[in-house]
Design a protein around this motif. Structure first.
Motif, PDB file in Angstrom:
ATOM      1  N   MET A 153      14.095  20.618 -17.090  1.00 15.71           N
ATOM      2  CA  MET A 153      14.512  19.270 -16.732  1.00 15.71           C
ATOM      3  C   MET A 153      15.788  18.945 -17.492  1.00 15.71           C
ATOM      4  O   MET A 153      15.876  19.174 -18.692  1.00 15.71           O
ATOM      5  CB  MET A 153      13.450  18.240 -17.125  1.00 15.71           C
ATOM      6  CG  MET A 153      13.879  16.813 -16.807  1.00 15.71           C
ATOM      7  SD  MET A 153      12.911  15.590 -17.694  1.00 15.71           S
ATOM      8  CE  MET A 153      13.669  14.084 -17.050  1.00 15.71           C
ATOM      9  N   GLU A 168      16.515  13.369 -13.308  1.00 13.84           N
ATOM     10  CA  GLU A 168      15.917  12.045 -13.486  1.00 13.84           C
ATOM     11  C   GLU A 168      16.920  10.973 -13.109  1.00 13.84           C
ATOM     12  O   GLU A 168      18.099  11.055 -13.446  1.00 13.84           O
ATOM     13  CB  GLU A 168      15.439  11.822 -14.927  1.00 13.84           C
ATOM     14  CG  GLU A 168      14.769  10.464 -15.114  1.00 13.84           C
ATOM     15  CD  GLU A 168      13.976  10.329 -16.405  1.00 13.84           C
ATOM     16  OE1 GLU A 168      13.364   9.266 -16.612  1.00 13.84           O
ATOM     17  OE2 GLU A 168      13.960  11.284 -17.211  1.00 13.84           O
ATOM     18  N   ASP A 191      10.860  19.930 -20.871  1.00 14.51           N
ATOM     19  CA  ASP A 191      10.782  18.490 -20.617  1.00 14.51           C
ATOM     20  C   ASP A 191      11.912  17.785 -21.368  1.00 14.51           C
ATOM     21  O   ASP A 191      12.131  18.033 -22.553  1.00 14.51           O
ATOM     22  CB  ASP A 191       9.415  17.981 -21.100  1.00 14.51           C
ATOM     23  CG  ASP A 191       9.124  16.552 -20.676  1.00 14.51           C
ATOM     24  OD1 ASP A 191       9.685  16.110 -19.656  1.00 14.51           O
ATOM     25  OD2 ASP A 191       8.332  15.878 -21.370  1.00 14.51           O
ATOM     26  N   GLU A 213      14.519  20.014 -12.575  1.00 16.67           N
ATOM     27  CA  GLU A 213      14.092  18.622 -12.402  1.00 16.67           C
ATOM     28  C   GLU A 213      15.176  17.720 -12.961  1.00 16.67           C
ATOM     29  O   GLU A 213      15.687  17.949 -14.057  1.00 16.67           O
ATOM     30  CB  GLU A 213      12.777  18.377 -13.153  1.00 16.67           C
ATOM     31  CG  GLU A 213      12.306  16.936 -13.156  1.00 16.67           C
ATOM     32  CD  GLU A 213      11.044  16.739 -14.000  1.00 16.67           C
ATOM     33  OE1 GLU A 213      10.860  15.632 -14.541  1.00 16.67           O
ATOM     34  OE2 GLU A 213      10.250  17.699 -14.124  1.00 16.67           O
ATOM     35  N   ASP A 248      17.828  15.646 -18.356  1.00 25.25           N
ATOM     36  CA  ASP A 248      17.663  14.196 -18.323  1.00 25.25           C
ATOM     37  C   ASP A 248      19.010  13.518 -18.550  1.00 25.25           C
ATOM     38  O   ASP A 248      19.432  13.299 -19.678  1.00 25.25           O
ATOM     39  CB  ASP A 248      16.655  13.769 -19.395  1.00 25.25           C
ATOM     40  CG  ASP A 248      16.397  12.269 -19.387  1.00 25.25           C
ATOM     41  OD1 ASP A 248      17.000  11.565 -18.547  1.00 25.25           O
ATOM     42  OD2 ASP A 248      15.592  11.797 -20.218  1.00 25.25           O
TER      43      ASP A 248
END
Length: 384
Positions: free
Chosen positions: A118, A150, A98, A148, A120
């Motif tokens: 992820m 963002e 994360d 992932e 970011d």
């Protein structure tokens, strides 16, 4: 069952119309609790280790200043533990990074055994976010790892993720971002907020979710949407903490009916962290308040003192420093510390079990294809 990448679980949420909770952990005992709760409901599981959570699990109590070496140690520790827990489990399990802030942190997680990451880049200009995310996608997909990204900025505080104001995600830019980067899922800003203070009567911008989802479908792009900052901050938990000496003020979460409405609109992964911290903190305060003998245990006495010094604190990493090594690994011979571990697991399972039911992922394990990283890498290669 071996760990799986996130991609096949995302595909199941999209096909069957449910959302999968993604639960942040900072220790092996929390990971055990998350998996046990999912096994009870025959749900697939997503365990998340945040970038700085890896630094904490790497042995740095001052995790906000965690080094790459700290993150590498922590990623290996939780990676090896979750790999073993997964092998002994009948459900599919994903280990996800994360809020990876840079390529080096992402690589540390992948090297440690994470099956999904992820990156970011939401704090960067659009073109730079695209370039960083595309670099991570290329590296990760070659190894079968899900990515992932963002786009848009959430307000609030979570570890080193901080912003005073939100910047809502532009649906058209979201489609462009997914097309240019090849991400498997995208975290968007649509009204959620990091931390326990989200404001009263939050109303989510469901139209953003719908617009992104429909535009991705129209362009034939696979991309499941992710909701960060989505904890519900249960009132009954906060009130109990404050009755036991805590001073958590202004705590409000995302209403359950709001989250359920966006699941139907296209949100397939919902991140939960704050609720776990709150439930664990309440349980530990209850234990310390109800056991006079705890004051005679040096480690528990030190924990109580830290909680009293900062009654607004509800992140267990802040007050469990006296038993940090045991907390991280789950290894101790102290019976009272084992009691603390039991309370930690119960708090985690209370939150996780509730949200498995509410998000509609009960029984989802049977709907998720058990794909190996090697097979996933081949699929990415065929589709490139």
């Amino acid at each position: 069952m071996p760990l799986i990448p996130l991609r096949p679980l995302l595909a199941a949420t999209q096909r069957y119309g449910f959302a999968q909770g993604a639960f942040n952990v900072n220790s092996v005992i929390q990971a055990e609790a998350v998996i046990a709760a999912h096994e009870m409901f025959r749900s697939a599981a997503i365990l998340q280790g945040a970038d700085l959570a890896n630094a904490f699990m790497g042995g740095n109590a001052d995790f906000l200043k965690g080094t790459l070496e700290d993150k590498q140690r922590g990623a290996r520790l939780i990676g090896e533990a979750v790999k073993k827990l997964s092998q002994d489990s009948p459900i599919p399990v994903v280990l996800h990074l994360d809020h990876g802030k840079d390529f080096a942190s992402v690589k540390a997680a992948i090297d440690g055994g994470f099956t999904s990451v992820m990156i970011d880049g939401s704090h960067l200009p659009f073109a730079e976010n695209v370039e960083l995310t595309r670099e991570v996608v290329q590296y990760a997909h070659e190894r079968g790892i899900t990515v992932e990204g963002e786009l848009g900025v959430l307000s609030g505080v979570e570890d080193d993720v901080f912003s005073d104001q939100s910047t809502y995600t532009n649906p058209l830019k979201a489609v462009e971002f997914c097309k240019k980067t090849g991400v498997d899922c995208l975290a968007i800003s649509y009204g959620t907020k990091h931390g326990a203070v989200k404001g009263e009567n939050v109303q989510l911008r469901k139209e953003i979710v719908i617009a992104v989802t429909e535009n991705l479908k129209h362009e034939g792009i696979f991309g499941v949407l992710v909701s960060h900052g989505s904890s519900l901050v249960p009132r009954y938990i906060v009130e109990k903490i404050n009755q036991l000496g805590g001073t958590i003020k202004g705590a409000n979460g995302i209403p359950m009916e709001e989250l359920k409405s966006v699941i139907k609109a296209g949100i397939g992964k919902i991140n939960i962290d704050t609720d776990l911290r709150l439930a664990v903190t309440r349980n530990i305060r209850e234990y310390l308040a109800g056991n006079n003998s705890a004051a005679e245990n040096p480690a528990l006495k030190a924990i109580a003192e830290l909680m009293n010094q900062k009654p607004e604190q509800f992140d267990p990493r802040g007050y469990l420093v006296p038993i940090m090594d045991s907390f991280i690994t789950g290894q101790t011979t102290d019976p009272q510390v084992l009691d603390i571990f039991k309370r930690i697991k119960q708090g985690v399972q209370e939150v996780v079990g509730t949200l498995i039911v509410e998000f509609g992922s009960v029984g989802s394990s049977a709907k998720v294809e058990a794909v190996s990283l090697e097979e996933m890498a081949q699929r990415y290669q065929r589709n490139s």
